[in-house]
Design a protein around this motif. Structure first.
Motif, mmCIF file in Angstrom:
data_model
loop_
_atom_site.group_PDB
_atom_site.id
_atom_site.type_symbol
_atom_site.label_atom_id
_atom_site.label_comp_id
_atom_site.label_asym_id
_atom_site.label_seq_id
_atom_site.Cartn_x
_atom_site.Cartn_y
_atom_site.Cartn_z
ATOM 1 N N VAL A 28 48.051 42.644 69.028
ATOM 2 C CA VAL A 28 49.402 43.216 68.995
ATOM 3 C C VAL A 28 49.566 44.282 70.085
ATOM 4 O O VAL A 28 50.435 45.127 69.997
ATOM 5 C CB VAL A 28 49.723 43.816 67.613
ATOM 6 C CG1 VAL A 28 49.827 42.729 66.568
ATOM 7 C CG2 VAL A 28 48.691 44.850 67.218
ATOM 8 N N GLY A 29 48.709 44.246 71.086
ATOM 9 C CA GLY A 29 48.820 45.185 72.191
ATOM 10 C C GLY A 29 48.022 46.463 72.040
ATOM 11 O O GLY A 29 48.111 47.345 72.891
ATOM 12 N N LEU A 30 47.273 46.598 70.966
ATOM 13 C CA LEU A 30 46.453 47.795 70.773
ATOM 14 C C LEU A 30 45.077 47.569 71.389
ATOM 15 O O LEU A 30 44.507 46.498 71.285
ATOM 16 C CB LEU A 30 46.298 48.122 69.291
ATOM 17 C CG LEU A 30 47.578 48.505 68.547
ATOM 18 C CD1 LEU A 30 47.287 48.666 67.068
ATOM 19 C CD2 LEU A 30 48.152 49.789 69.115
ATOM 20 N N GLU A 31 44.563 48.600 72.022
ATOM 21 C CA GLU A 31 43.238 48.551 72.654
ATOM 22 C C GLU A 31 42.144 48.783 71.603
ATOM 23 O O GLU A 31 42.379 49.420 70.575
ATOM 24 C CB GLU A 31 43.131 49.650 73.715
ATOM 25 C CG GLU A 31 44.197 49.597 74.776
ATOM 26 C CD GLU A 31 43.800 48.722 75.935
ATOM 27 O OE1 GLU A 31 42.589 48.603 76.179
ATOM 28 O OE2 GLU A 31 44.691 48.173 76.586
ATOM 29 N N ASP A 32 40.939 48.292 71.890
ATOM 30 C CA ASP A 32 39.780 48.672 71.090
ATOM 31 C C ASP A 32 39.566 50.163 71.271
ATOM 32 O O ASP A 32 39.836 50.714 72.343
ATOM 33 C CB ASP A 32 38.530 47.933 71.554
ATOM 34 C CG ASP A 32 38.621 46.435 71.303
ATOM 35 O OD1 ASP A 32 39.616 45.983 70.721
ATOM 36 O OD2 ASP A 32 37.684 45.735 71.710
ATOM 37 N N ARG A 33 39.078 50.836 70.236
ATOM 38 C CA ARG A 33 38.892 52.283 70.336
ATOM 39 C C ARG A 33 37.773 52.745 69.422
ATOM 40 O O ARG A 33 37.348 52.024 68.525
ATOM 41 C CB ARG A 33 40.180 53.011 69.997
ATOM 42 C CG ARG A 33 40.627 52.754 68.568
ATOM 43 C CD ARG A 33 41.967 53.342 68.284
ATOM 44 N NE ARG A 33 42.378 52.966 66.931
ATOM 45 C CZ ARG A 33 43.192 53.672 66.203
ATOM 46 N NH1 ARG A 33 43.715 54.778 66.666
ATOM 47 N NH2 ARG A 33 43.505 53.285 65.000
ATOM 48 N N ILE A 34 37.338 53.954 69.681
ATOM 49 C CA ILE A 34 36.347 54.606 68.826
ATOM 50 C C ILE A 34 37.057 55.764 68.134
ATOM 51 O O ILE A 34 37.671 56.610 68.785
ATOM 52 C CB ILE A 34 35.146 55.106 69.642
ATOM 53 C CG1 ILE A 34 34.402 53.903 70.215
ATOM 54 C CG2 ILE A 34 34.232 55.955 68.775
ATOM 55 C CD1 ILE A 34 33.223 54.247 71.077
ATOM 56 N N ILE A 35 36.967 55.785 66.817
ATOM 57 C CA ILE A 35 37.622 56.821 66.025
ATOM 58 C C ILE A 35 36.564 57.835 65.602
ATOM 59 O O ILE A 35 35.654 57.513 64.836
ATOM 60 C CB ILE A 35 38.305 56.223 64.784
ATOM 61 C CG1 ILE A 35 39.320 55.174 65.216
ATOM 62 C CG2 ILE A 35 38.957 57.311 63.948
ATOM 63 C CD1 ILE A 35 39.890 54.371 64.074
#
Length: 129
Positions: free
Chosen positions: A63-70
């Protein structure tokens, strides 16, 4: 994850010990400066254990969201003991900076467990420690 015990001495915080997993570096005094606004006010000789976790997040749908580290940062005050002692051994210190232990904690006496120094078990003379 990274686990760190810090203690307030006079007007600064000292890293007593730190242990990190999965290639994370252990906490140092220089790195601790970045977290000062997240650590509660401590009285002299009071300690707090910092627990940090890093969660990798990959959206299930495109949906256009990047992979990330939270990142998650939680300071924990010991409830029933003044400190949490840590005994680093050769098997937990691979030499990559993931373990840091300050053996100058509170006093000259050193407690050993299986021949290794128990970091954080010094003889503090201040009340309430």
């Amino acid at each position: 994850m990274r686990f760190t015990e810090v203690r307030r001495i006079d007007d600064s915080l000292e890293v007593i010990w730190s242990y990190a997993t999965d290639g994370q570096p252990a906490m140092t005094r220089e790195r601790l400066d970045e977290y000062l606004n997240q650590i509660p006010r401590l009285d002299d000789n009071q300690r707090v254990t910092l627990v940090e976790a890093y969660t990798y997040d990959r959206p299930f749908f495109n949906v256009g969201l990047e992979d990330r580290i939270i990142p998650s940062f939680v300071p924990i005050s010991q409830r029933y003991a003044a400190r949490l002692a840590f005994a680093p051994g050769n098997e937990t210190d691979p030499g990559d900076g993931s373990v840091i232990a300050n053996d100058t904690d509170c006093g000259p006496s050193v407690t050993e467990v299986n021949g290794l120094p128990l970091i954080g078990a010094g003889n503090c003379e201040a009340e309430g420690t």
